[in-house]
Design an enzyme around this catalytic site. Structure first.
Site, PDB file in Angstrom:
ATOM      1  N   CYS A 134      38.361  45.244  33.706  1.00 13.31           N
ATOM      2  CA  CYS A 134      37.208  46.127  33.593  1.00 13.31           C
ATOM      3  C   CYS A 134      37.529  47.299  32.685  1.00 13.31           C
ATOM      4  CB  CYS A 134      36.766  46.626  34.964  1.00 13.31           C
ATOM      5  SG  CYS A 134      37.908  47.791  35.692  1.00 13.31           S
ATOM      6  N   CYS A 135      36.522  48.102  32.414  1.00 15.27           N
ATOM      7  CA  CYS A 135      36.684  49.199  31.466  1.00 15.27           C
ATOM      8  C   CYS A 135      36.869  50.538  32.179  1.00 15.27           C
ATOM      9  CB  CYS A 135      35.475  49.261  30.535  1.00 15.27           C
ATOM     10  SG  CYS A 135      35.269  47.740  29.592  1.00 15.27           S
ATOM     11  N   GLY A 136      37.293  50.507  33.417  1.00 12.94           N
ATOM     12  CA  GLY A 136      37.430  51.739  34.179  1.00 12.94           C
ATOM     13  C   GLY A 136      38.872  52.120  34.414  1.00 12.94           C
TER      14      GLY A 136
END
Length: 271
Positions: free
Chosen positions: A106-108
């Site tokens: 994910c991009c977190g």
């Protein structure tokens, strides 16, 4: 375990009043554990394609290696989900402060970031490559047209290495960081120079993405998505041209507009 880049899944699709049961194509999420000289170094959640590129690019991005010649051997076992890497000069994983960490797709916040490692390999860019506004838009179109995985699944990010006029190679992955690492790995493995090259990218340009671009030696990055404030501050310091929201006939230039032809002269001094 499926090791294909995409799988079919029985899905109920609803559009307005119409409902139907179909086999929907979805992207595969694949955990790959990197064993570095016998130590468990990291597990990367990724798409199961171009995995040797990913391993090489990830190790270079993390500062473990500088060239592919430092690697004695790579063995990727898709069925067990392990990549065994042997280096000519062994390293201890605790040198890099992140032994056995999980690198999420994910991009977190699941992808940890260690600035002291980056300080060793990030570099100021002095690229003389220049592009036009029209070329930026054409390159983004070529990136999106070159990704059948995205068209089928909508679940991957894409990155391309390009000249001002031509896309040289493209990599896709469920993780935007992984897509860039695959590009970096391909450059190292195939001895592709960063000179006169740029990166075309589908994902958000974060500080990590920006620093990866620096480590690759690339002076211009184009994205169809947004940027973060830390990314543009770092780009300003490192001499990288950042262009975001490249869509159809529009785009935003955030740093180093001197590399982009077709901008009104009175705007050049605004950044």
């Amino acid at each position: 375990m499926s090791i294909a880049g995409e799988v079919g899944w029985k899905t109920i699709k609803i559009k307005g009043t119409h409902q139907e049961s179909v086999s929907e194509v979805i992207a595969t999420e694949f955990p790959l554990t990197l064993m570095l000289d016998g130590y468990e170094f990291a597990t990367i959640v990724c798409s199961p394609g171009e995995l040797e590129d990913l391993v090489v690019g990830f190790l270079a991005s993390e500062g473990v290696i500088r060239t592919v010649a430092e690697i004695k051997d790579i063995q990727v076992d898709l069925y067990t989900g392990f990549a065994h890497i042997a280096l000519h000069k062994s390293v201890q994983p605790d040198q890099f402060d992140h032994s056995s960490r999980l690198i999420g797709s994910c991009c977190g916040k699941s992808r940890q970031f260690y600035f002291k490692n980056d300080a060793r390999v990030a570099k100021t860019i002095t690229s003389r490559l220049e592009v036009t506004v029209h070329q930026c838009m054409q390159l983004m179109k070529k990136l999106m047209d070159s990704s059948p995985e995205f068209k089928r699944t909508g679940g991957v990010h894409n990155a391309s290495l390009a000249t001002s006029t031509e896309v040289l190679l493209t990599r896709s992955d469920i993780g935007r960081h992984n897509a860039l690492d695959k590009i970096f790995g391909a450059m190292l493995r195939d001895k592709i120079s960063a000179k006169e090259k740029l990166v075309v990218f589908s994902g958000r340009i974060s500080s990590e993405v920006l620093l990866k671009t620096s480590k690759m030696g690339i002076g211009i990055i184009l994205s169809k998505s947004a940027v973060t404030d830390l990314a543009v501050k770092l780009a300003d310091e490192l001499g990288i041209t950042v262009i975001g929201f490249v869509r159809d006939d529009r785009m935003n230039i955030y740093t180093r507009p001197d590399r982009v032809h077709g901008i009104h002269p009175h705007l050049q001094t605004d950044l």
